[in-house]
Design an enzyme around this catalytic site. Structure first.
Site, PDB file in Angstrom:
ATOM      1  N   ILE A 159       0.834  -1.199   0.000  1.00 57.15           N
ATOM      2  CA  ILE A 159       0.000   0.000   0.000  1.00 57.15           C
ATOM      3  C   ILE A 159       0.871   1.251   0.000  1.00 57.15           C
ATOM      4  O   ILE A 159       0.606   2.214  -0.733  1.00 57.15           O
ATOM      5  CB  ILE A 159      -0.966   0.002   1.200  1.00 57.15           C
ATOM      6  CG1 ILE A 159      -1.940  -1.173   1.093  1.00 57.15           C
ATOM      7  CG2 ILE A 159      -1.735   1.318   1.272  1.00 57.15           C
ATOM      8  CD1 ILE A 159      -2.847  -1.337   2.289  1.00 57.15           C
ATOM      9  N   ASP A 178      11.076   2.401   6.320  1.00 57.69           N
ATOM     10  CA  ASP A 178      10.529   1.102   6.699  1.00 57.69           C
ATOM     11  C   ASP A 178      11.671   0.282   7.289  1.00 57.69           C
ATOM     12  O   ASP A 178      12.746   0.222   6.696  1.00 57.69           O
ATOM     13  CB  ASP A 178       9.946   0.393   5.471  1.00 57.69           C
ATOM     14  CG  ASP A 178       9.027  -0.767   5.835  1.00 57.69           C
ATOM     15  OD1 ASP A 178       9.436  -1.614   6.654  1.00 57.69           O
ATOM     16  OD2 ASP A 178       7.904  -0.814   5.307  1.00 57.69           O
ATOM     17  N   THR A 235      -4.250   6.195   6.909  1.00 54.45           N
ATOM     18  CA  THR A 235      -5.230   5.269   6.338  1.00 54.45           C
ATOM     19  C   THR A 235      -4.881   3.836   6.721  1.00 54.45           C
ATOM     20  O   THR A 235      -5.338   2.898   6.068  1.00 54.45           O
ATOM     21  CB  THR A 235      -5.264   5.392   4.797  1.00 54.45           C
ATOM     22  OG1 THR A 235      -3.936   5.194   4.277  1.00 54.45           O
ATOM     23  CG2 THR A 235      -5.781   6.754   4.362  1.00 54.45           C
ATOM     24  N   SER A 236      -4.108   3.661   7.778  1.00 51.88           N
ATOM     25  CA  SER A 236      -3.594   2.341   8.132  1.00 51.88           C
ATOM     26  C   SER A 236      -4.281   1.767   9.368  1.00 51.88           C
ATOM     27  O   SER A 236      -5.244   1.028   9.251  1.00 51.88           O
ATOM     28  CB  SER A 236      -2.082   2.415   8.329  1.00 51.88           C
ATOM     29  OG  SER A 236      -1.534   1.132   8.442  1.00 51.88           O
ATOM     30  N   ARG A 237      -3.816   2.096  10.545  1.00 54.38           N
ATOM     31  CA  ARG A 237      -4.397   1.632  11.798  1.00 54.38           C
ATOM     32  C   ARG A 237      -4.463   2.801  12.775  1.00 54.38           C
ATOM     33  O   ARG A 237      -3.498   3.559  12.923  1.00 54.38           O
ATOM     34  CB  ARG A 237      -3.561   0.489  12.407  1.00 54.38           C
ATOM     35  CG  ARG A 237      -3.686  -0.832  11.669  1.00 54.38           C
ATOM     36  CD  ARG A 237      -5.063  -1.453  11.853  1.00 54.38           C
ATOM     37  NE  ARG A 237      -5.213  -2.702  11.135  1.00 54.38           N
ATOM     38  CZ  ARG A 237      -5.710  -2.819   9.918  1.00 54.38           C
ATOM     39  NH1 ARG A 237      -6.093  -1.729   9.256  1.00 54.38           N
ATOM     40  NH2 ARG A 237      -5.847  -4.007   9.351  1.00 54.38           N
ATOM     41  N   ASP A 261      -8.529   8.110   8.202  1.00 54.33           N
ATOM     42  CA  ASP A 261      -9.587   7.173   7.837  1.00 54.33           C
ATOM     43  C   ASP A 261      -9.741   6.103   8.908  1.00 54.33           C
ATOM     44  O   ASP A 261     -10.609   5.236   8.803  1.00 54.33           O
ATOM     45  CB  ASP A 261      -9.248   6.528   6.482  1.00 54.33           C
ATOM     46  CG  ASP A 261     -10.363   5.635   5.964  1.00 54.33           C
ATOM     47  OD1 ASP A 261     -11.519   6.099   5.934  1.00 54.33           O
ATOM     48  OD2 ASP A 261     -10.080   4.475   5.591  1.00 54.33           O
ATOM     49  N   GLU A 266     -12.004   3.541  17.232  1.00 54.93           N
ATOM     50  CA  GLU A 266     -13.052   3.496  16.212  1.00 54.93           C
ATOM     51  C   GLU A 266     -14.054   2.367  16.406  1.00 54.93           C
ATOM     52  O   GLU A 266     -15.166   2.420  15.863  1.00 54.93           O
ATOM     53  CB  GLU A 266     -12.433   3.373  14.823  1.00 54.93           C
ATOM     54  CG  GLU A 266     -11.775   2.052  14.528  1.00 54.93           C
ATOM     55  CD  GLU A 266     -11.250   1.974  13.094  1.00 54.93           C
ATOM     56  OE1 GLU A 266     -11.678   1.063  12.373  1.00 54.93           O
ATOM     57  OE2 GLU A 266     -10.428   2.814  12.700  1.00 54.93           O
ATOM     58  N   HIS A 298     -13.196   4.736   7.962  1.00 50.37           N
ATOM     59  CA  HIS A 298     -12.527   3.494   7.564  1.00 50.37           C
ATOM     60  C   HIS A 298     -13.085   2.982   6.229  1.00 50.37           C
ATOM     61  O   HIS A 298     -13.507   1.830   6.106  1.00 50.37           O
ATOM     62  CB  HIS A 298     -12.693   2.415   8.640  1.00 50.37           C
ATOM     63  CG  HIS A 298     -11.566   1.416   8.634  1.00 50.37           C
ATOM     64  ND1 HIS A 298     -10.948   0.963   9.776  1.00 50.37           N
ATOM     65  CD2 HIS A 298     -10.945   0.776   7.615  1.00 50.37           C
ATOM     66  CE1 HIS A 298     -10.009   0.086   9.469  1.00 50.37           C
ATOM     67  NE2 HIS A 298      -9.992  -0.040   8.134  1.00 50.37           N
TER      68      HIS A 298
END
Length: 334
Positions: A159, A178, A235-237, A261, A266, A298
């Site tokens: 992603i 990373d 937009t991940s966790r 997101d 959540e 999400h």
């Protein structure tokens, strides 16, 4: 074989049933769909089922897994890539088959990250409301040209790589960080240290799994190292971001924009209609008061292509379990 599907929305039912008709024909799989999320109170709904099919906010801690095992459930099928909601050690102890969907239409989430950036940068959400009210003034809608800006990608897996390619195509300088670098990223952007990325990026986009090492990766210290006025996108966790630290950074004007997101609390909010309810989450309510914050519920994964792929891979995982064969997507305790 009966499979209890928890947190099942209309689209889950549609795509799982379509995949079952196409890929599961003759295998005898029967899905039983439940709107309820899986937890210790709803586990009893899986009575008579051999497997459960769950999503990101379903709870599979030790008590839930023990309850499921007592009911005869032997497999957990995750309709998502992340598995931080599963007690893998307990699942292994009980002998559960646990499999996930490790990658599905990474472009879907990458494109949503771009949509959040574009919307917040150019204020299109505010412009839309203004024009509907007959207000065509441009004051307060000033954005920045993305071409030539620097975008930092935290997590350069599939992603993150898809996101990097999009921003590079828009003429942005792309940085990546990373701990397990992707060779494919080297042809897209520059791999740098975390501190260097935070200091240089105008936009920081998160694409990391949630682990003990990445929990609250974005906190007071990392926010202080970010470029003043930068935009943060997640937009991940949700657990990657310390919400209270972000609120402090927004109040101090250190953080210029926030687009999320996902949200660390959540599970009590997302995937349900609370429009007629009082939302009893002060941190979330505080976030919603900022004009430079954009929140979606999400939906980064929510495309036809991604849902088709999720369902097809889930059916494949289920078929592997039923046949007793090795499954490439199986996860277990380290």
């Amino acid at each position: 074989m009966q499979i209890a599907v928890f947190s099942a929305r209309s689209y889950d039912r549609r795509f799982l049933e379509e995949a079952n008709a196409r890929d599961g024909a003759g295998l005898g799989f029967q899905f039983v769909h439940f709107d309820a999320a899986l937890d210790v109170h709803t586990a009893v709904l899986a009575q008579g089922c051999t497997a459960v099919c769950v999503f990101v906010n379903d709870r599979l801690d030790a008590p839930v897994l023990q309850a499921l095992h007592a009911l005869g459930v032997r497999a957990v099928l995750l309709r998502c890539a992340g598995f931080n909601n599963v007690d893998l050690a307990e699942a292994a102890r009980l002998g559960f088959f646990v499999a996930r969907v490790p990658a599905y239409s990474p472009e879907a989430v990458a494109e949503h990250a771009l949509a959040l950036v574009m919307t917040l940068n150019r204020q299109t959400h505010r412009a839309y409301n203004r024009v509907r009210e007959g207000n065509f003034m441009l004051d307060g809608l000033l954005g920045r040209t993305l071409h030539g800006r620097t975008v930092g990608i935290l997590g350069t897996g599939k992603i993150g790589l898809a996101t990097a390619r999009i921003f590079r195509g828009m003429g942005c300088t792309v940085l990546g960080h990373d701990p397990y670098p992707s060779p494919d990223f080297e042809g897209v952007g520059e791999s740098v240290g975390l501190d260097d990325l935070l200091a240089r990026a105008d936009i920081v986009s998160l694409h990391c799994p949630l682990t003990t090492d990445t929990q609250h990766l974005i906190n007071d210290a990392s926010l202080a190292r970010m470029k003043p006025g930068a935009m943060l996108v997640n937009t991940s966790r949700g657990g990657l971001v310390d919400t209270h630290a972000v609120i402090r950074a927004l109040k101090s004007r250190r953080l210029g924009h926030l687009a999320i997101d996902v949200y660390e609390q959540e599970s009590a909010l997302f995937f349900q209609d609370l429009s007629g309810e009082i939302i009893d989450d002060e941190a979330f309510q505080r976030l919603m008061t900022f004009p430079n914050v954009l929140v979606t519920g999400h939906q980064g994964f929510f495309t036809v292509e991604a849902l088709q792929e999720i369902s097809a891979i889930t059916l494949g995982n289920l078929a592997d379990f039923a046949a007793g064969r090795a499954c490439a997507n199986r996860v277990g305790a380290d």
